[in-house]
Design a protein around this motif. Structure first.
Motif, PDB file in Angstrom:
ATOM      1  N   SER A 244       0.833  -1.212   0.000  1.00 42.00           N
ATOM      2  CA  SER A 244       0.000   0.000   0.000  1.00 42.00           C
ATOM      3  C   SER A 244       0.861   1.252   0.000  1.00 42.00           C
ATOM      4  O   SER A 244       0.555   2.236  -0.693  1.00 42.00           O
ATOM      5  CB  SER A 244      -0.919   0.007   1.220  1.00 42.00           C
ATOM      6  OG  SER A 244      -1.793  -1.099   1.207  1.00 42.00           O
ATOM      7  N   ALA A 245       1.954   1.227   0.772  1.00 44.11           N
ATOM      8  CA  ALA A 245       2.858   2.379   0.842  1.00 44.11           C
ATOM      9  C   ALA A 245       3.473   2.674  -0.532  1.00 44.11           C
ATOM     10  O   ALA A 245       3.607   3.838  -0.925  1.00 44.11           O
ATOM     11  CB  ALA A 245       3.956   2.124   1.873  1.00 44.11           C
TER      12      ALA A 245
ATOM     13  N   ILE B 222       0.703   4.250  -2.721  1.00 46.55           N
ATOM     14  CA  ILE B 222       0.441   5.632  -2.287  1.00 46.55           C
ATOM     15  C   ILE B 222       1.574   6.553  -2.719  1.00 46.55           C
ATOM     16  O   ILE B 222       1.341   7.670  -3.201  1.00 46.55           O
ATOM     17  CB  ILE B 222       0.242   5.689  -0.756  1.00 46.55           C
ATOM     18  CG1 ILE B 222      -1.059   4.978  -0.374  1.00 46.55           C
ATOM     19  CG2 ILE B 222       0.222   7.134  -0.265  1.00 46.55           C
ATOM     20  CD1 ILE B 222      -1.231   4.777   1.119  1.00 46.55           C
TER      21      ILE B 222
ATOM     22  N   LEU C 297       1.325   7.146  -6.467  1.00 41.15           N
ATOM     23  CA  LEU C 297       0.200   8.051  -6.735  1.00 41.15           C
ATOM     24  C   LEU C 297       0.551   9.478  -6.342  1.00 41.15           C
ATOM     25  O   LEU C 297       0.193  10.438  -7.045  1.00 41.15           O
ATOM     26  CB  LEU C 297      -1.041   7.584  -5.979  1.00 41.15           C
ATOM     27  CG  LEU C 297      -1.791   6.388  -6.582  1.00 41.15           C
ATOM     28  CD1 LEU C 297      -2.875   5.900  -5.621  1.00 41.15           C
ATOM     29  CD2 LEU C 297      -2.402   6.759  -7.926  1.00 41.15           C
ATOM     30  N   TYR C 298       1.248   9.630  -5.218  1.00 39.63           N
ATOM     31  CA  TYR C 298       1.682  10.963  -4.775  1.00 39.63           C
ATOM     32  C   TYR C 298       2.619  11.597  -5.808  1.00 39.63           C
ATOM     33  O   TYR C 298       2.475  12.773  -6.158  1.00 39.63           O
ATOM     34  CB  TYR C 298       2.370  10.869  -3.423  1.00 39.63           C
ATOM     35  CG  TYR C 298       2.997  12.184  -2.978  1.00 39.63           C
ATOM     36  CD1 TYR C 298       2.202  13.196  -2.446  1.00 39.63           C
ATOM     37  CD2 TYR C 298       4.367  12.404  -3.093  1.00 39.63           C
ATOM     38  CE1 TYR C 298       2.760  14.406  -2.053  1.00 39.63           C
ATOM     39  CE2 TYR C 298       4.934  13.596  -2.704  1.00 39.63           C
ATOM     40  CZ  TYR C 298       4.124  14.599  -2.188  1.00 39.63           C
ATOM     41  OH  TYR C 298       4.686  15.804  -1.819  1.00 39.63           O
TER      42      TYR C 298
ATOM     43  N   LYS D 250       0.779  12.816  -8.870  1.00 36.65           N
ATOM     44  CA  LYS D 250      -0.003  14.044  -8.686  1.00 36.65           C
ATOM     45  C   LYS D 250       0.857  15.303  -8.780  1.00 36.65           C
ATOM     46  O   LYS D 250       0.337  16.409  -8.902  1.00 36.65           O
ATOM     47  CB  LYS D 250      -0.729  14.008  -7.339  1.00 36.65           C
ATOM     48  CG  LYS D 250      -1.776  12.910  -7.219  1.00 36.65           C
ATOM     49  CD  LYS D 250      -2.865  13.018  -8.269  1.00 36.65           C
ATOM     50  CE  LYS D 250      -3.791  14.189  -8.002  1.00 36.65           C
ATOM     51  NZ  LYS D 250      -4.904  14.226  -8.962  1.00 36.65           N
TER      52      LYS D 250
ATOM     53  N   GLN E 186      -3.263   5.973 -13.211  1.00 33.55           N
ATOM     54  CA  GLN E 186      -3.606   6.406 -11.854  1.00 33.55           C
ATOM     55  C   GLN E 186      -4.831   5.666 -11.336  1.00 33.55           C
ATOM     56  O   GLN E 186      -4.874   5.233 -10.179  1.00 33.55           O
ATOM     57  CB  GLN E 186      -3.859   7.919 -11.838  1.00 33.55           C
ATOM     58  CG  GLN E 186      -2.615   8.771 -12.031  1.00 33.55           C
ATOM     59  CD  GLN E 186      -2.942  10.247 -12.059  1.00 33.55           C
ATOM     60  OE1 GLN E 186      -3.926  10.667 -12.672  1.00 33.55           O
ATOM     61  NE2 GLN E 186      -2.126  11.042 -11.396  1.00 33.55           N
TER      62      GLN E 186
ATOM     63  N   LEU F 200      -5.225   3.220  -8.141  1.00 36.71           N
ATOM     64  CA  LEU F 200      -6.260   3.486  -7.134  1.00 36.71           C
ATOM     65  C   LEU F 200      -7.072   2.220  -6.868  1.00 36.71           C
ATOM     66  O   LEU F 200      -7.402   1.920  -5.714  1.00 36.71           O
ATOM     67  CB  LEU F 200      -7.173   4.620  -7.603  1.00 36.71           C
ATOM     68  CG  LEU F 200      -8.224   5.117  -6.598  1.00 36.71           C
ATOM     69  CD1 LEU F 200      -7.560   5.595  -5.309  1.00 36.71           C
ATOM     70  CD2 LEU F 200      -9.061   6.231  -7.204  1.00 36.71           C
TER      71      LEU F 200
ATOM     72  N   LEU G 164      -4.979   0.008  -4.711  1.00 39.41           N
ATOM     73  CA  LEU G 164      -4.958   0.501  -3.325  1.00 39.41           C
ATOM     74  C   LEU G 164      -6.228   0.118  -2.587  1.00 39.41           C
ATOM     75  O   LEU G 164      -6.176  -0.296  -1.412  1.00 39.41           O
ATOM     76  CB  LEU G 164      -4.783   2.026  -3.326  1.00 39.41           C
ATOM     77  CG  LEU G 164      -4.726   2.689  -1.944  1.00 39.41           C
ATOM     78  CD1 LEU G 164      -3.552   2.153  -1.134  1.00 39.41           C
ATOM     79  CD2 LEU G 164      -4.622   4.207  -2.086  1.00 39.41           C
TER      80      LEU G 164
END
Length: 353
Positions: free
Chosen positions: A248-249, A252, A255-256, A259, A272, A276, A279
């Motif tokens: 998950s990390a 994330i 995805l960060y 963005k 993306q 998602l 996730l």
């Protein structure tokens, strides 16, 4: 572990070849990856022995001619497509090593098609594949085939070819029934990644979270494999919370990073959405960790994003971020295989000859 580090090292030291002749780089390193997967010993991979036993008993298993069994393995341990593939290989030569070679070739061909069609940075693509997907492909033969076939299906999503997308998604389901989870991606991609879209995602995730145990109980009554894992689902007994948190990390973090780039490219946005979806599955897996495997169908979304972040030609202004991503991917693989080798069972590695 040394053989895997050697493979990573080869992909790094041959980067100058990538700069001048990308296809040659892909051929050299793709072939080496196939050789590693194809000529592994039967002891490599936790589930390899199970598939070996099935292969030599495949003559006892007939492909179920019932129409519904071409969509779901009703009261059957394995899917029709996988049984059929075993029959073909066994009739060519009753040698399980050939089965490993053939399935590895299918996986690498699908992955190669994926990176070429979507213009993925070959260096990042190969290293990411080996870090995140290779262990599962060498362990979970059926799901590895299904995931790589879904990579092809995703390429056709981007190319706007719905029939080919449906065809390859369907073929993937005949290898592993969980590939059906990938089918909605063709419609999910129409959702805009804004606050309303994210709320819709979370709402669906909440519904699945609350009803999953009931749904799984119904599935286990008709699908033998689901029944064999029903105890694990009820007791949340599989890879555990550590694996889910780490995975998950990573999602994330990617995805960060994505963005931070304002990119309206369809491939970038769809990637993306893929991550998602992955996730959300990982979040659901906190309660039902057995389903964490399904997130791998959506993890290919990281390839286009990482390729965009590092660039496609290793420009000087992105060298540092490229080095950081490569180191991060390799470290992820090394840490998992060193401290949790039982998850996939690919360490220690040994050749079949």
């Amino acid at each position: 572990m040394f053989i895997y580090l050697l493979l990573f090292g080869l992909e790094i030291v041959t980067i100058p070849i990538y700069v001048y002749e990308k296809k040659l780089y892909l051929i050299i390193n793709g072939t080496c990856l196939w050789l590693l997967m194809a000529y592994r010993n039967y002891s490599v991979g936790v589930d390899t022995s199970t598939y070996k036993s099935f292969f030599y008993q495949s003559g006892m298993y007939n492909v179920n001619s019932t129409l519904r069994n071409w969509f779901f393995p009703f009261h059957a341990r394995f899917e029709n497509g996988f049984i059929f593939l075993n029959h073909i290989v066994y009739n060519i030569s009753p040698n399980f090593q050939l089965m490993i070679m053939v399935t590895s070739a299918i996986m690498i061909v699908c992955f190669t098609f994926f990176v070429i069609q979507l213009n993925i940075n070959y260096v990042i693509g190969l290293i990411a594949y080996e870090s995140i997907f290779m262990a599962n492909c060498m362990n979970l033969m059926r799901q590895g085939l299904a995931i790589c076939l879904c990579m092809v299906a995703f390429a056709y999503v981007i190319k706007g070819k719905p029939f080919r997308f449906l065809l390859f998604t369907y073929i993937a389901t005949t290898m592993h029934v969980t590939a059906w989870i990938f089918l909605p991606i063709y419609f999910i991609r129409k959702i805009k990644l804004n606050k309303k879209g994210i709320i819709a995602f979370l709402f669906v995730a909440g519904v699945i979270f609350l009803s999953f145990e009931t749904l799984y109980t119904k599935l286990s009554s008709i699908i033998d494999e689901a029944q064999s894992f029903s105890g694990d689902v009820a007791n949340n007994n599989y890879n555990g919370l550590t694996n889910i948190i780490i995975s998950s990390a990573i999602v994330i973090f990617i995805l960060y990073i994505s963005k931070q780039f304002k990119n309206n490219d369809l491939l970038f946005i769809d990637s993306q959405l893929m991550l998602l979806c992955a996730l959300i599955i990982y979040i659901l897996a906190i309660k039902f960790s057995q389903i964490s495997r399904m997130s791998l169908f959506f993890m290919p979304g990281l390839f286009p994003i990482l390729s965009y972040v590092v660039g496609y030609d290793f420009k000087k202004n992105r060298i540092l971020v490229t080095i950081m991503i490569i180191i991060g991917l390799i470290l992820y693989f090394v840490v998992i295989q060193k401290y949790r080798p039982e998850w996939a069972g690919i360490v220690p590695y040994s050749f079949s000859f």
